[in-house]
Design an enzyme around this catalytic site. Structure first.
Site, PDB file in Angstrom:
ATOM      1  N   GLY A 101      -4.929   2.843  -2.575  1.00  0.00           N
ATOM      2  CA  GLY A 101      -6.212   3.472  -2.338  1.00  0.00           C
ATOM      3  C   GLY A 101      -6.117   4.900  -1.840  1.00  0.00           C
ATOM      4  N   ARG A 102      -4.972   5.272  -1.281  1.00  0.00           N
ATOM      5  CA  ARG A 102      -4.783   6.655  -0.835  1.00  0.00           C
ATOM      6  C   ARG A 102      -3.333   7.094  -0.967  1.00  0.00           C
ATOM      7  NH1 ARG A 102      -3.594   6.409   4.951  1.00  0.00           N
ATOM      8  NH2 ARG A 102      -3.714   4.248   5.633  1.00  0.00           N
ATOM      9  N   ARG A 191       6.211  10.179   0.843  1.00  0.00           N
ATOM     10  CA  ARG A 191       7.098   9.040   1.054  1.00  0.00           C
ATOM     11  C   ARG A 191       8.096   8.935  -0.100  1.00  0.00           C
ATOM     12  NH1 ARG A 191       3.195   4.125   2.879  1.00  0.00           N
ATOM     13  NH2 ARG A 191       2.585   4.116   0.687  1.00  0.00           N
ATOM     14  N   ARG A 198       5.711  -4.158  -4.352  1.00  0.00           N
ATOM     15  CA  ARG A 198       5.381  -5.065  -3.262  1.00  0.00           C
ATOM     16  C   ARG A 198       5.206  -6.489  -3.787  1.00  0.00           C
ATOM     17  NH1 ARG A 198       2.219  -1.266   0.037  1.00  0.00           N
ATOM     18  NH2 ARG A 198       2.542   0.794  -0.882  1.00  0.00           N
ATOM     19  N   ASP A 265       0.764  -7.356   0.674  1.00  0.00           N
ATOM     20  CA  ASP A 265       0.776  -6.060  -0.008  1.00  0.00           C
ATOM     21  C   ASP A 265       1.573  -5.025   0.772  1.00  0.00           C
ATOM     22  OD1 ASP A 265      -1.728  -6.527   1.629  1.00  0.00           O
ATOM     23  OD2 ASP A 265      -1.843  -4.358   1.436  1.00  0.00           O
TER      24      ASP A 265
END
Length: 517
Positions: A101-102, A191, A198, A265
């Site tokens: 989502g981000r 990152r 996941r 997740d």
């Protein structure tokens, strides 16, 4: 110039739509998205070791093209940004589609140490943002940047952080979901990991009956990240994920790390620590402690429950893979592999922390259990206590009173009864560890290599955050430098090795954190 590629996009089905409007995405594992530009990106800090992994240097990272790329304002050659589509169990309940989502993956970069994905967290809306704005604030970005690197230098498998960029934009957040939103400075963390896959990436297509999509993802995972496993051997894949997960959580327990939000997740298929939100380190040893205000009632993700949650999450992954295997027996065996691996890894790590070559039989297990009971009885700093034992082992005789380094680990005056119990334990432990043939000085060295002196305590991170909010980035850099050598005594940096100060006991960001960022 570094060249990017994207095997995930090239190899697996994607969403034909490109608008970042929230929607349910079926039959696809990713959606194309372009980062949303920011006002004035500025590199606050970067991790030199991560840059070296990628074949980059400081001059490159601070060059205008890279600053703009790390802030989401431009794409470099070969970048094919996307957001991944996945689901997950959150706090024990199936949440359906979640997705990035981000977080926006820019692509993969091949460096001297291999191929790594670069992902911007806080770079704007995606198809999976739901009601969110896709942004991140400076406080949570500082925490993720620092903790990614602190965990790596502790020796714990983790995603890494290349850079921390201030955006120059304000972001509205309600930190404790109490109806008091505030405008906070925005930031983006880049990152880095071999993969951000996941458990939830597999759960979502399985939940929808998209079995061919599930098979494609499993085959891609085997080919790219588990090449030693035969193609199509999904049981062996599950067994390897079980081993890695068990090893990871044993390492969390040994250093006193609490993830805070172990939803499926947030569990890496590669056995990496992923998604640093409301994490924390155990200050006063308490198996019931959780840093997550959202979890304050259930305490599902408390320190002492992390091993059980790892098993529960693996069972959910096993259920997702079940349609690809002929019978469930092999998957059930994977859960037993997790149990055995975790038990062995935990005993190995605590033996090292106590200066023992191995925990031998019931007597040693009892010795370890009595220690935890003692530490829990009165507020005892876990990190300081274990580090102090290497000084005790050097003493020529068993202690006749609580040694000063051990006494320093307590947050208040030690009661007479507690002191007597502890002294009895220390004497038993001293005689047990000194029965080994290893010289005391070598024992002390080994123990210091297993017991960090510096960990990223929440109050230390909050000091850096407060300074950064006031315009001073130097404390972020200073804290990063300390955490690069957590097992070494660093003269002049006693502040970073101290107990939690009283002011931090109830200060937001120190004792209580939310998922808000």
């Amino acid at each position: 110039m570094a060249r990017f590629r994207s095997l995930f996009v090239d190899s697996l089905p994607g969403d034909p739509l490109t608008a970042p409007s929230p929607r349910q995405v079926h039959g696809a594992l990713w959606s194309k998205v372009t980062p949303t530009p920011v006002a004035s990106p500025r590199v606050v800090a970067f991790a030199p070791e991560v840059a070296a992994l990628l074949g980059l240097d400081e001059a490159t990272l601070r060059s205008e093209p890279w600053v703009q790329a790390l802030g989401g304002n431009r794409l470099l050659e070969g970048m094919l940004p996307y957001a991944a589509n996945y689901g997950g169990h959150q706090f024990g309940n199936w949440a359906g589609q979640l997705g990035d989502g981000r977080a926006i993956t820019l692509g993969e970069l091949e460096g001297p140490a291999g191929t790594f994905e670069l992902q911007l967290k806080g770079a704007g809306r995606t198809a999976y943002s739901r009601r969110g704005d896709g942004r991140a604030v400076l406080r949570s970005s500082i925490r993720e940047f620092l903790c990614s690197e602190a965990m790596h230098h502790l020796g714990v498998p983790t995603t890494r952080a290349l850079s921390l960029v201030a955006t120059g934009d304000g972001v509205v957040r309600d930190m404790f979901y109490d109806g008091n939103p505030e405008v906070e400075p925005g930031a983006i963390v880049c990152r880095v990991a071999p993969s951000f896959l996941r458990f939830g990436n597999f759960e979502l297509p399985a939940s929808r009956g998209e079995l061919e999509l599930l098979r494609q993802l499993a085959d891609f995972t085997l080919a790219q990240y588990f090449p030693a496993i035969e193609r199509g051997d999904y049981v062996a894949l599950f067994h390897e994920v079980a081993r890695r997960t068990a090893q990871l959580i044993a390492q969390w327990q040994a250093v006193g790390f609490v993830h805070g939000v172990m939803n499926t997740d947030n569990m890496s298929v590669l056995g990496l620590t992923i998604d640093y939100g409301p994490y924390g380190w155990v200050d006063g040893y308490d198996p019931e402690w959780t840093p997550n205000t959202t979890d304050a009632g259930m305490r599902r993700y408390r320190y002492g429950n992390q091993p059980s949650i790892g098993l529960w999450n693996l069972a959910r992954l096993g259920s997702a893979l079940l349609p690809l295997v002929e019978e469930r027996t092999g998957l059930e065996e994977g859960l037993e592999i997790y149990r055995r691996t975790f038990e062995a890894a935990q005993q190995e790590r605590y033996a090292a922390k106590l200066g023992l070559e191995v925990l031998e039989g019931e007597a040693d297990l009892d010795l370890a259990q009595r220690l935890f009971d003692w530490m829990r009885a009165e507020e005892t700093d876990m990190t300081i206590f274990f580090r102090a034992l290497s000084q005790v082992v050097l003493e020529p005789e068993a202690p006749a009173a609580l040694p000063a380094p051990v006494r320093e680990a307590f947050y208040s005056a030690v009661s007479a009864g507690h002191e007597a119990t502890g002294l009895d334990w220390l004497q038993r432990w001293w005689h047990r560890v000194r029965r080994q043939e290893t010289l005391p000085a070598e024992l002390a060295r080994r123990m210091d290599a297993a017991n960090p002196k510096y960990v990223l305590r929440n109050w230390l991170a909050q000091e850096a955050i407060d300074a950064a909010h006031a315009g001073d980035d130097s404390k972020v850099e200073a804290l990063l430098e300390v955490m690069r050598r957590p097992y070494e005594t660093q003269p002049g940096r006693e502040h970073y090795a101290g107990k939690r100060p009283e002011w931090a006991r109830s200060k937001p960001g120190c004792s209580a954190l939310s998922c808000s960022s």
